[in-house]
Design an enzyme around this catalytic site. Structure first.
Site, mmCIF file in Angstrom:
data_model
loop_
_atom_site.group_PDB
_atom_site.id
_atom_site.type_symbol
_atom_site.label_atom_id
_atom_site.label_comp_id
_atom_site.label_asym_id
_atom_site.label_seq_id
_atom_site.Cartn_x
_atom_site.Cartn_y
_atom_site.Cartn_z
ATOM 1 N N HIS A 109 -47.194 -50.298 -14.085
ATOM 2 C CA HIS A 109 -46.265 -50.323 -15.214
ATOM 3 C C HIS A 109 -46.779 -51.301 -16.254
ATOM 4 O O HIS A 109 -47.770 -51.997 -16.029
ATOM 5 C CB HIS A 109 -44.874 -50.728 -14.723
ATOM 6 C CG HIS A 109 -44.239 -49.693 -13.855
ATOM 7 N ND1 HIS A 109 -44.262 -49.759 -12.495
ATOM 8 C CD2 HIS A 109 -43.580 -48.559 -14.162
ATOM 9 C CE1 HIS A 109 -43.637 -48.692 -11.994
ATOM 10 N NE2 HIS A 109 -43.221 -47.966 -12.983
ATOM 11 N N SER A 135 -42.129 -53.495 1.389
ATOM 12 C CA SER A 135 -43.261 -54.412 1.109
ATOM 13 C C SER A 135 -43.688 -54.343 -0.358
ATOM 14 O O SER A 135 -44.712 -54.912 -0.725
ATOM 15 C CB SER A 135 -44.449 -54.032 1.998
ATOM 16 O OG SER A 135 -44.881 -52.714 1.639
ATOM 17 N N GLY A 136 -42.897 -53.692 -1.168
ATOM 18 C CA GLY A 136 -43.254 -53.528 -2.581
ATOM 19 C C GLY A 136 -42.558 -54.535 -3.487
ATOM 20 O O GLY A 136 -42.032 -55.566 -3.020
ATOM 21 N N TYR A 144 -41.212 -37.138 -11.281
ATOM 22 C CA TYR A 144 -40.512 -38.280 -10.692
ATOM 23 C C TYR A 144 -39.020 -38.207 -11.026
ATOM 24 O O TYR A 144 -38.154 -38.383 -10.171
ATOM 25 C CB TYR A 144 -41.126 -39.569 -11.256
ATOM 26 C CG TYR A 144 -40.460 -40.851 -10.854
ATOM 27 C CD1 TYR A 144 -39.472 -41.429 -11.658
ATOM 28 C CD2 TYR A 144 -40.839 -41.520 -9.696
ATOM 29 C CE1 TYR A 144 -38.874 -42.616 -11.303
ATOM 30 C CE2 TYR A 144 -40.243 -42.718 -9.331
ATOM 31 C CZ TYR A 144 -39.262 -43.262 -10.140
ATOM 32 O OH TYR A 144 -38.648 -44.445 -9.796
ATOM 33 N N LYS A 198 -54.413 -57.942 -17.371
ATOM 34 C CA LYS A 198 -55.383 -58.009 -18.479
ATOM 35 C C LYS A 198 -55.460 -59.408 -19.072
ATOM 36 O O LYS A 198 -56.547 -59.928 -19.327
ATOM 37 C CB LYS A 198 -55.010 -56.977 -19.553
ATOM 38 C CG LYS A 198 -55.336 -55.547 -19.158
ATOM 39 C CD LYS A 198 -55.211 -54.578 -20.327
ATOM 40 C CE LYS A 198 -53.842 -53.966 -20.411
ATOM 41 N NZ LYS A 198 -53.805 -52.837 -21.398
ATOM 42 N N VAL A 208 -39.666 -54.396 -5.401
ATOM 43 C CA VAL A 208 -38.220 -54.619 -5.201
ATOM 44 C C VAL A 208 -37.934 -55.029 -3.759
ATOM 45 O O VAL A 208 -37.084 -55.876 -3.486
ATOM 46 C CB VAL A 208 -37.416 -53.363 -5.595
ATOM 47 C CG1 VAL A 208 -35.923 -53.602 -5.444
ATOM 48 C CG2 VAL A 208 -37.739 -52.947 -7.036
ATOM 49 N N GLY A 209 -38.707 -54.461 -2.816
ATOM 50 C CA GLY A 209 -38.537 -54.809 -1.399
ATOM 51 C C GLY A 209 -38.721 -56.304 -1.166
ATOM 52 O O GLY A 209 -37.902 -56.963 -0.512
ATOM 53 N N PRO A 248 -31.959 -48.834 -12.079
ATOM 54 C CA PRO A 248 -32.489 -49.988 -12.813
ATOM 55 C C PRO A 248 -33.280 -49.559 -14.045
ATOM 56 O O PRO A 248 -33.760 -48.425 -14.112
ATOM 57 C CB PRO A 248 -33.436 -50.655 -11.802
ATOM 58 C CG PRO A 248 -33.367 -49.872 -10.554
ATOM 59 C CD PRO A 248 -32.718 -48.562 -10.853
HETATM 60 O O1 GFB Z 1 -44.058 -49.320 -17.722
HETATM 61 P P1 GFB Z 1 -44.685 -48.184 -18.432
HETATM 62 O O2 GFB Z 1 -46.057 -47.784 -17.978
HETATM 63 O O3 GFB Z 1 -43.837 -46.847 -18.287
HETATM 64 O O4 GFB Z 1 -44.674 -48.575 -19.996
HETATM 65 P P2 GFB Z 1 -42.590 -46.227 -19.064
HETATM 66 C C1 GFB Z 1 -45.354 -47.854 -20.861
HETATM 67 C C2 GFB Z 1 -45.268 -48.425 -22.291
HETATM 68 O O5 GFB Z 1 -46.042 -49.624 -22.341
HETATM 69 C C3 GFB Z 1 -45.910 -47.449 -23.254
HETATM 70 C C4 GFB Z 1 -47.148 -49.455 -23.236
HETATM 71 O O6 GFB Z 1 -45.286 -47.560 -24.507
HETATM 72 C C5 GFB Z 1 -47.366 -47.946 -23.313
HETATM 73 O O7 GFB Z 1 -47.987 -47.601 -24.522
HETATM 74 N N1 GFB Z 1 -48.307 -50.213 -22.708
HETATM 75 C C6 GFB Z 1 -49.046 -51.117 -23.400
HETATM 76 C C7 GFB Z 1 -48.784 -50.154 -21.451
HETATM 77 N N2 GFB Z 1 -50.019 -51.637 -22.627
HETATM 78 C C8 GFB Z 1 -49.874 -51.066 -21.399
HETATM 79 C C9 GFB Z 1 -50.572 -51.236 -20.166
HETATM 80 O O8 GFB Z 1 -51.534 -51.996 -20.009
HETATM 81 N N3 GFB Z 1 -50.146 -50.487 -19.106
HETATM 82 C C10 GFB Z 1 -49.048 -49.608 -19.214
HETATM 83 N N4 GFB Z 1 -48.658 -48.948 -18.108
HETATM 84 N N5 GFB Z 1 -48.375 -49.426 -20.373
HETATM 85 C C11 GFB Z 1 -42.161 -45.294 -16.650
HETATM 86 C C12 GFB Z 1 -42.000 -43.971 -15.969
HETATM 87 O O9 GFB Z 1 -42.154 -45.061 -18.026
HETATM 88 O O10 GFB Z 1 -41.059 -46.154 -16.358
HETATM 89 C C13 GFB Z 1 -41.857 -44.174 -14.474
HETATM 90 O O11 GFB Z 1 -43.151 -43.187 -16.237
HETATM 91 C C14 GFB Z 1 -40.790 -45.205 -14.138
HETATM 92 O O12 GFB Z 1 -41.527 -42.946 -13.853
HETATM 93 C C15 GFB Z 1 -40.983 -46.443 -14.981
HETATM 94 O O13 GFB Z 1 -39.566 -44.744 -14.391
HETATM 95 C C16 GFB Z 1 -39.855 -47.423 -14.760
HETATM 96 O O14 GFB Z 1 -41.510 -47.242 -19.204
HETATM 97 O O15 GFB Z 1 -43.057 -45.562 -20.292
#
Ligand code: GFB
Length: 321
Positions: free
Chosen positions: A185, A16-17, A142, A193, A19-20, A169
Site C-alpha cells: 500500500h 501475523s500481518g 478484492y 523508499k 492488523v493481526g 476500515p
Molecule cells: O494504498 P494504495 O496502494 O491503494 O494507494 P488504494 C494508492 C495511492 O497512492 C495512489 C499513490 O493514488 C498512488 O498513486 N502512491 C504514491 C503510491 N506512491 C505510491 C507508492 O509508492 N506505492 C503505492 N502503492 N501507491 C487499495 C485497494 O487502493 O486500498 C486495496 O486497491 C485495499 O484493495 C486498499 O482496499 C486499502 O488506496 O488506491
C-alpha cells in the site's frame, strides 16, 4: 461459590500481518482474564483449503473468530491480479464462515475495506452504501469478494442465528506491514523508499500525481476498535472504522509526513506514468462516533514516526520486502 468465567478462545486469522500484530499489541496493552488469543499465520494453515481450515477449528475449538486473513495488496498489486484476489478471497471467506457455523462459534468479526464501496457515489460514504453499484475498476476482484462476506453474514444470521458481523476500515498502516514496493500500500511504499533515499542520498519518487486523497488509520488504533467490536458490538451490519472526513489527506501530504519523520530534504519526483487509482473514498464515521464518542486516534505524525522507526530498526532482515 465463585462462578468460573467462560474463557473466550479468540482465533485471529491473518494473525501475523499488519492488523493481526496490531491486535496482539492492543490485547497485550488491555488484557482480559476471560480472553485467550490464538494468532494464526498462513504458515499454520492454507485457508483456501477446507480440510486444512477444518483442522484449525478442530485443534483450537475457537469461541470467537477475528477474520483478517485475505489476499491483500495496494493499488498496483490489485490492478494486475483482480481474478486471483476474487477467487482466493472467496475460498478463504467461505471456508472460515462455514466452519465457524459448523463449530458453533459465538461470534465472527470479519475485515472489509472502504475500497469495496461503489466508485461512482455521493460523499461521504456510509455503511448503507456497500452494495450500491460497481467498485473502482482497479480492485473489483478484492471488493466483490469482500462484499460477499456481508452477504454471507446476513444469511448465517437470518437462517442460523449466527452473530457474524464485519468492520470496514479505511487505509491501514503501521509496523509489520508488507513493504514490497510493487505489492504494498502507499504508506509502506513511501516509508521503504524514503528509508533508502535518506540512506543513499537519492531523489524520492512518489507514484502518481500525489493529488489522490485518503483517510489513514493506524493499525494499533484499528486493533483497539476491533477488540471493542468483538467484545461489545452486536449488529450483523458492518461498521466503518475510520478517522473523521476532515482528517482525509492527499498522497502528497502523506508523503510529506513520512519525509518529516526521516528528515528528508532531498529532491522529489512525481512519476505520473503511474496511476492515481481512485481519486477519493471519503468515509463517514458517524456510526462509530455514536457508539464511541470519546475514542482517541493516535495523531497521524506520531503514528507515522513510530512506523518509520519500526521499519528502520527491522530493515532489511525482519521486514516483508
Ligand atoms: O494504498 P494504495 O496502494 O491503494 O494507494 P488504494 C494508492 C495511492 O497512492 C495512489 C499513490 O493514488 C498512488 O498513486 N502512491 C504514491 C503510491 N506512491 C505510491 C507508492 O509508492 N506505492 C503505492 N502503492 N501507491 C487499495 C485497494 O487502493 O486500498 C486495496 O486497491 C485495499 O484493495 C486498499 O482496499 C486499502 O488506496 O488506491
Amino acid at each position: 461459590m465463585e462462578t468460573q468465567m467462560a474463557k473466550k478462545v479468540i482465533l485471529v486469522t491473518g494473525g501475523s500481518g499488519l492488523v493481526g500484530n496490531g491486535i496482539r499489541i492492543a490485547s497485550e496493552r488491555d488484557p482480559r482474564d476471560d480472553e485467550q488469543f490464538i494468532f494464526l499465520s498462513s504458515k499454520d494453515a492454507d485457508l483456501t483449503d477446507k480440510e486444512s481450515t477444518r483442522k484449525v477449528f478442530e485443534k483450537h475449538q475457537p469461541t470467537h473468530v477475528i477474520h483478517l486473513a485475505a489476499k491483500v495488496g495496494g493499488l498496483y498489486g490489485n490492478m494486475k491480479a483482480n481474478l486471483e484476489f476474487f477467487r482466493i478471497n472467496m475460498a478463504i471467506n467461505d471456508n472460515v464462515l462455514s466452519l465457524a457455523k459448523e463449530f458453533k462459534v459465538e461470534k465472527v468479526v470479519s475485515c472489509l475495506s472502504t475500497c469495496i464501496f461503489p466508485d461512482k457515489t455521493t460523499y461521504p460514504i456510509d455503511e448503507t452504501m456497500v452494495h450500491n453499484g460497481p467498485p473502482h475498476t482497479s480492485n473489483y476482484g478484492y471488493s466483490y469478494a469482500k462484499r460477499m462476506i456481508d452477504v454471507m453474514n446476513k444469511g448465517y444470521n437470518q437462517q442460523h442465528g449466527c452473530k457474524f458481523t464485519s468492520v470496514i476500515p479505511t487505509n491501514v498502516f503501521g509496523p509489520y506491514d508488507n513493504f514490497n514496493l510493487e505489492e504494498s500500500h502507499v504508506i509502506p511504499g513511501l516509508v521503504h523508499k524514503l528509508h533508502v533515499c535518506t540512506q543513499e542520498n537519492k531523489p524520492f519518487t512518489v507514484w502518481g500525481t500525489g493529488k489522490a486523497r485518503r483517510q489513514f488509520i493506524y493499525s494499533v488504533d484499528l486493533a483497539r476498535l476491533f477488540l471493542w467490536v468483538m467484545r461489545s458490538y452486536d449488529e450483523p451490519d458492518p461498521i466503518i472504522l475510520s478517522v473523521a472526513e476532515e482528517d482525509e489527506i492527499s498522497i502528497k501530504e502523506a508523503a510529506e509526513a513520512v519525509a518529516r519523520a526521516y528528515g528528508f530534504t532531498g529532491e522529489w519526483i512525481y512519476d505520473t506514468t503511474r496511476s492515481d487509482g481512485q481519486f477519493k473514498k471519503t468515509a463517514c464515521n458517524n456510526k462509530l462516533r455514536k457508539y464511541l464518542p470519546d475514542f482517541k486516534f493516535t495523531p497521524f505524525d506520531e503514528a507515522i514516526k513510530e512506523t518509520c522507526d519500526w521499519f528502520s530498526k527491522n530493515y532489511p532482515q525482519n521486514v516483508r520486502l
